[in-house]
Design a protein around this motif. Structure first.
Motif, PDB file in Angstrom:
ATOM      1  N   LYS A  50       9.357  78.301  30.378  1.00 12.87           N
ATOM      2  CA  LYS A  50       8.101  78.820  29.816  1.00 12.87           C
ATOM      3  C   LYS A  50       7.587  80.019  30.600  1.00 12.87           C
ATOM      4  O   LYS A  50       7.097  80.996  30.036  1.00 12.87           O
ATOM      5  CB  LYS A  50       7.029  77.725  29.793  1.00 12.87           C
ATOM      6  N   CYS A  51       7.677  79.948  31.911  1.00  6.71           N
ATOM      7  CA  CYS A  51       7.177  81.043  32.744  1.00  6.71           C
ATOM      8  C   CYS A  51       7.955  82.328  32.481  1.00  6.71           C
ATOM      9  O   CYS A  51       7.377  83.419  32.394  1.00  6.71           O
ATOM     10  CB  CYS A  51       7.270  80.669  34.217  1.00  6.71           C
ATOM     11  N   ALA A  52       9.267  82.200  32.324  1.00  7.06           N
ATOM     12  CA  ALA A  52      10.107  83.382  32.098  1.00  7.06           C
ATOM     13  C   ALA A  52       9.762  84.049  30.772  1.00  7.06           C
ATOM     14  O   ALA A  52       9.725  85.280  30.672  1.00  7.06           O
ATOM     15  CB  ALA A  52      11.584  82.991  32.138  1.00  7.06           C
ATOM     16  N   LYS A  53       9.461  83.229  29.754  1.00  5.38           N
ATOM     17  CA  LYS A  53       9.095  83.788  28.449  1.00  5.38           C
ATOM     18  C   LYS A  53       7.755  84.506  28.525  1.00  5.38           C
ATOM     19  O   LYS A  53       7.526  85.497  27.849  1.00  5.38           O
ATOM     20  CB  LYS A  53       8.986  82.663  27.411  1.00  5.38           C
ATOM     21  N   GLU A  54       6.866  83.989  29.342  1.00  7.68           N
ATOM     22  CA  GLU A  54       5.500  84.517  29.407  1.00  7.68           C
ATOM     23  C   GLU A  54       5.375  85.766  30.277  1.00  7.68           C
ATOM     24  O   GLU A  54       4.471  86.572  30.080  1.00  7.68           O
ATOM     25  CB  GLU A  54       4.582  83.418  29.966  1.00  7.68           C
ATOM     26  N   CYS A  55       6.253  85.937  31.222  1.00  3.69           N
ATOM     27  CA  CYS A  55       6.115  87.020  32.204  1.00  3.69           C
ATOM     28  C   CYS A  55       6.165  88.397  31.533  1.00  3.69           C
ATOM     29  O   CYS A  55       7.186  88.774  30.966  1.00  3.69           O
ATOM     30  CB  CYS A  55       7.231  86.922  33.248  1.00  3.69           C
ATOM     31  N   PRO A  56       5.067  89.169  31.594  1.00  4.26           N
ATOM     32  CA  PRO A  56       5.036  90.471  30.929  1.00  4.26           C
ATOM     33  C   PRO A  56       5.948  91.501  31.591  1.00  4.26           C
ATOM     34  O   PRO A  56       6.312  92.499  30.977  1.00  4.26           O
ATOM     35  CB  PRO A  56       3.564  90.893  31.036  1.00  4.26           C
ATOM     36  N   ALA A  57       6.319  91.247  32.838  1.00  2.00           N
ATOM     37  CA  ALA A  57       7.172  92.191  33.554  1.00  2.00           C
ATOM     38  C   ALA A  57       8.641  91.764  33.541  1.00  2.00           C
ATOM     39  O   ALA A  57       9.499  92.451  34.097  1.00  2.00           O
ATOM     40  CB  ALA A  57       6.671  92.336  35.001  1.00  2.00           C
ATOM     41  N   SER A  58       8.916  90.612  32.920  1.00  2.00           N
ATOM     42  CA  SER A  58      10.299  90.091  32.825  1.00  2.00           C
ATOM     43  C   SER A  58      10.986  90.011  34.186  1.00  2.00           C
ATOM     44  O   SER A  58      12.117  90.461  34.350  1.00  2.00           O
ATOM     45  CB  SER A  58      11.136  90.954  31.871  1.00  2.00           C
ATOM     46  N   VAL A  59      10.281  89.454  35.157  1.00  2.00           N
ATOM     47  CA  VAL A  59      10.858  89.377  36.502  1.00  2.00           C
ATOM     48  C   VAL A  59      11.254  87.946  36.890  1.00  2.00           C
ATOM     49  O   VAL A  59      11.610  87.689  38.028  1.00  2.00           O
ATOM     50  CB  VAL A  59       9.910  89.976  37.563  1.00  2.00           C
ATOM     51  N   ILE A  60      11.176  87.011  35.907  1.00  2.00           N
ATOM     52  CA  ILE A  60      11.613  85.639  36.186  1.00  2.00           C
ATOM     53  C   ILE A  60      12.932  85.399  35.468  1.00  2.00           C
ATOM     54  O   ILE A  60      13.045  85.621  34.265  1.00  2.00           O
ATOM     55  CB  ILE A  60      10.586  84.601  35.706  1.00  2.00           C
ATOM     56  N   ARG A  61      13.933  84.975  36.211  1.00  2.82           N
ATOM     57  CA  ARG A  61      15.200  84.611  35.577  1.00  2.82           C
ATOM     58  C   ARG A  61      15.443  83.125  35.804  1.00  2.82           C
ATOM     59  O   ARG A  61      14.925  82.522  36.748  1.00  2.82           O
ATOM     60  CB  ARG A  61      16.353  85.456  36.128  1.00  2.82           C
ATOM     61  N   MET A  62      16.236  82.541  34.907  1.00  2.00           N
ATOM     62  CA  MET A  62      16.574  81.136  35.038  1.00  2.00           C
ATOM     63  C   MET A  62      17.954  81.059  35.684  1.00  2.00           C
ATOM     64  O   MET A  62      18.862  81.799  35.324  1.00  2.00           O
ATOM     65  CB  MET A  62      16.576  80.447  33.670  1.00  2.00           C
ATOM     66  N   GLU A  63      18.073  80.146  36.633  1.00  2.00           N
ATOM     67  CA  GLU A  63      19.285  80.057  37.437  1.00  2.00           C
ATOM     68  C   GLU A  63      19.790  78.612  37.436  1.00  2.00           C
ATOM     69  O   GLU A  63      18.990  77.679  37.465  1.00  2.00           O
ATOM     70  CB  GLU A  63      18.901  80.465  38.862  1.00  2.00           C
ATOM     71  N   GLU A  64      21.096  78.449  37.373  1.00  2.00           N
ATOM     72  CA  GLU A  64      21.689  77.103  37.491  1.00  2.00           C
ATOM     73  C   GLU A  64      21.922  76.829  38.977  1.00  2.00           C
ATOM     74  O   GLU A  64      22.512  77.644  39.679  1.00  2.00           O
ATOM     75  CB  GLU A  64      23.031  77.053  36.771  1.00  2.00           C
ATOM     76  N   VAL A  65      21.439  75.687  39.438  1.00  2.00           N
ATOM     77  CA  VAL A  65      21.653  75.333  40.852  1.00  2.00           C
ATOM     78  C   VAL A  65      22.221  73.917  40.933  1.00  2.00           C
ATOM     79  O   VAL A  65      21.976  73.083  40.066  1.00  2.00           O
ATOM     80  CB  VAL A  65      20.351  75.406  41.673  1.00  2.00           C
ATOM     81  N   ALA A  66      22.956  73.642  41.983  1.00  2.00           N
ATOM     82  CA  ALA A  66      23.479  72.294  42.196  1.00  2.00           C
ATOM     83  C   ALA A  66      22.332  71.357  42.519  1.00  2.00           C
ATOM     84  O   ALA A  66      21.374  71.751  43.190  1.00  2.00           O
ATOM     85  CB  ALA A  66      24.484  72.302  43.338  1.00  2.00           C
ATOM     86  N   ARG A  67      22.403  70.153  42.027  1.00  2.00           N
ATOM     87  CA  ARG A  67      21.340  69.168  42.309  1.00  2.00           C
ATOM     88  C   ARG A  67      21.380  68.731  43.739  1.00  2.00           C
ATOM     89  O   ARG A  67      22.421  68.608  44.308  1.00  2.00           O
ATOM     90  CB  ARG A  67      21.502  67.940  41.417  1.00  2.00           C
TER      91      ARG A  67
END
Ligand code: SF4
Ligand code: SF4
Length: 67
Positions: A50-67
């Motif tokens: 949700k945060c990535a969609k909302e960010c007007p500057a498009s500076v949030i990316r989604m990353e896969e991380v090991a649990r």
């Protein structure tokens, strides 16, 4: 293959500290630190994006991380 989870990562060098991401996060996992940039608490973030969609500057990316 090890299990992974998604989490949000902020490019703090270009974040404009507007706080839009903070308002939409259902888990209070992201906050603006010292009025300068947003930071994600990886222990709280569930990777909803949700945060990535909302960010007007498009500076949030989604990353896969090991649990
Ligand atoms: S991905 Fe979802 S849970 Fe994680 S910081 Fe963004 S809005 Fe919050
Ligand atoms: S919405 Fe984007 S620019 Fe605004 S505080 Fe969050 S990460 Fe920074």
């Amino acid at each position: 293959m090890s299990p992974t989870k998604r989490r949000a990562v902020v490019d703090q060098a270009v974040c404009v500290a507007c706080g839009c991401c903070v308002k939409v996060c259902p888990l209070s996992a992201i906050r603006v630190e010292r009025g300068l940039y947003a930071a994600v608490d990886p222990a709280r973030c569930v990777g909803c994006g949700k945060c990535a969609k909302e960010c007007p500057a498009s500076v949030i990316r989604m990353e896969e991380v090991a649990r």
